[in-house]
Design an enzyme around this catalytic site. Structure first.
Site, PDB file in Angstrom:
ATOM      1  N   CYS A 231       0.850  -1.201   0.000  1.00  0.00           N
ATOM      2  CA  CYS A 231       0.000   0.000   0.000  1.00  0.00           C
ATOM      3  C   CYS A 231       0.880   1.244   0.000  1.00  0.00           C
ATOM      4  CB  CYS A 231      -0.946   0.003   1.203  1.00  0.00           C
ATOM      5  SG  CYS A 231      -2.321  -1.154   1.058  1.00  0.00           S
TER       6      CYS A 231
ATOM      7  N   HIS B 209      -0.505 -10.264  -4.520  1.00  0.00           N
ATOM      8  CA  HIS B 209       0.411  -9.900  -5.615  1.00  0.00           C
ATOM      9  C   HIS B 209       0.660 -11.100  -6.489  1.00  0.00           C
ATOM     10  CE1 HIS B 209       2.733 -11.043  -2.042  1.00  0.00           C
ATOM     11  NE2 HIS B 209       3.661 -11.554  -2.862  1.00  0.00           N
TER      12      HIS B 209
HETATM   13  P1  AMP Z   1       5.875 -13.147  -1.400  1.00  0.00           P
HETATM   14  O1  AMP Z   1       7.033 -13.782  -0.706  1.00  0.00           O
HETATM   15  O2  AMP Z   1       5.153 -14.017  -2.370  1.00  0.00           O
HETATM   16  O3  AMP Z   1       4.944 -12.487  -0.401  1.00  0.00           O
HETATM   17  O4  AMP Z   1       6.481 -12.006  -2.303  1.00  0.00           O
HETATM   18  C1  AMP Z   1       6.843 -10.754  -1.821  1.00  0.00           C
HETATM   19  C2  AMP Z   1       7.823 -10.196  -2.788  1.00  0.00           C
HETATM   20  O5  AMP Z   1       7.969  -8.833  -2.545  1.00  0.00           O
HETATM   21  C3  AMP Z   1       9.224 -10.831  -2.684  1.00  0.00           C
HETATM   22  O6  AMP Z   1       9.576 -11.422  -3.923  1.00  0.00           O
HETATM   23  C4  AMP Z   1      10.107  -9.638  -2.335  1.00  0.00           C
HETATM   24  O7  AMP Z   1      11.374  -9.689  -2.936  1.00  0.00           O
HETATM   25  C5  AMP Z   1       9.280  -8.472  -2.840  1.00  0.00           C
HETATM   26  N1  AMP Z   1       9.541  -7.193  -2.204  1.00  0.00           N
HETATM   27  C6  AMP Z   1       9.639  -6.952  -0.866  1.00  0.00           C
HETATM   28  N2  AMP Z   1       9.863  -5.645  -0.652  1.00  0.00           N
HETATM   29  C7  AMP Z   1       9.904  -5.063  -1.889  1.00  0.00           C
HETATM   30  C8  AMP Z   1      10.107  -3.718  -2.332  1.00  0.00           C
HETATM   31  N3  AMP Z   1      10.306  -2.690  -1.475  1.00  0.00           N
HETATM   32  N4  AMP Z   1      10.095  -3.471  -3.660  1.00  0.00           N
HETATM   33  C9  AMP Z   1       9.909  -4.486  -4.532  1.00  0.00           C
HETATM   34  N5  AMP Z   1       9.696  -5.765  -4.175  1.00  0.00           N
HETATM   35  C10 AMP Z   1       9.697  -6.055  -2.865  1.00  0.00           C
END
Ligand code: AMP
Length: 112
Positions: free
Chosen positions: A6, A98
Site C-alpha cells: 500500500c 500480488h
Molecule cells: P511473497 O514472498 O510471495 O509475499 O512475495 C513478496 C515479494 O515482494 C518478494 O519477492 C520480495 O522480494 C518483494 N519485495 C519486498 N519488498 C519489496 C520492495 N520494497 N520493492 C519491490 N519488491 C519487494
C-alpha cells in the site's frame, strides 16, 4: 494500515514502476528470482488470493487482462510464469495480494 505494498502504491516507498492504471500497479521485484521478476498488485488492499470474493474478483480479472500487456512490455514473448503465494505454507511474506511474473529465461520445471 501498515502494508508495504500500500505504501508503494502511495509512493511512500520507492519502486521501479512497470505499469499503472486506476486499479493495479506493476513494479520490479527488489530481489529478483529470475532474469525478469515483476509484481502486479491491486490498488485496493486484498490480503491474499485466499481473500478473493465476488467483488474483488473483478480487479483480479482486470489484472489478468493486463498481464499479457505487461509481459510483452518486459520482453517475455517466449513465455513466463505467474505465481501467487498464499499464507505461511505458501511462503507469502507480504500480506497484500500480488502476482509474481517470472521470466526472461527458461524456468525450472519444478514449482515447489
Ligand atoms: P511473497 O514472498 O510471495 O509475499 O512475495 C513478496 C515479494 O515482494 C518478494 O519477492 C520480495 O522480494 C518483494 N519485495 C519486498 N519488498 C519489496 C520492495 N520494497 N520493492 C519491490 N519488491 C519487494
Amino acid at each position: 494500515m501498515d502494508c508495504l505494498f500500500c505504501k508503494i502504491i502511495k509512493g511512500e516507498i520507492p519502486s521501479s514502476k512497470v505499469y499503472e492504471d486506476e486499479a493495479c500497479y506493476a513494479f520490479l521485484d527488489i530481489a529478483p528470482q529470475a532474469r525478469v521478476h515483476c509484481l502486479v498488485i491491486p490498488k485496493e488492499h486484498i490480503c491474499s488470493a485466499d481473500a478473493i470474493d465476488g467483488e474483488s474478483a473483478k480487479v483480479v480479472a482486470h489484472i489478468f487482462t493486463k498481464i499479457p500487456e505487461i509481459a510483452k512490455s518486459l520482453g517475455l514473448g517466449e513465455g513466463y510464469r505467474i505465481v501467487t503465494n498464499v499464507g505461511e505454507f505458501g511462503c507469502q511474506s507480504v500480506k497484500h495480494l500480488h502476482f509474481h511474473i517470472l521470466g526472461g529465461e527458461k524456468l525450472s520445471e519444478r514449482m515447489a
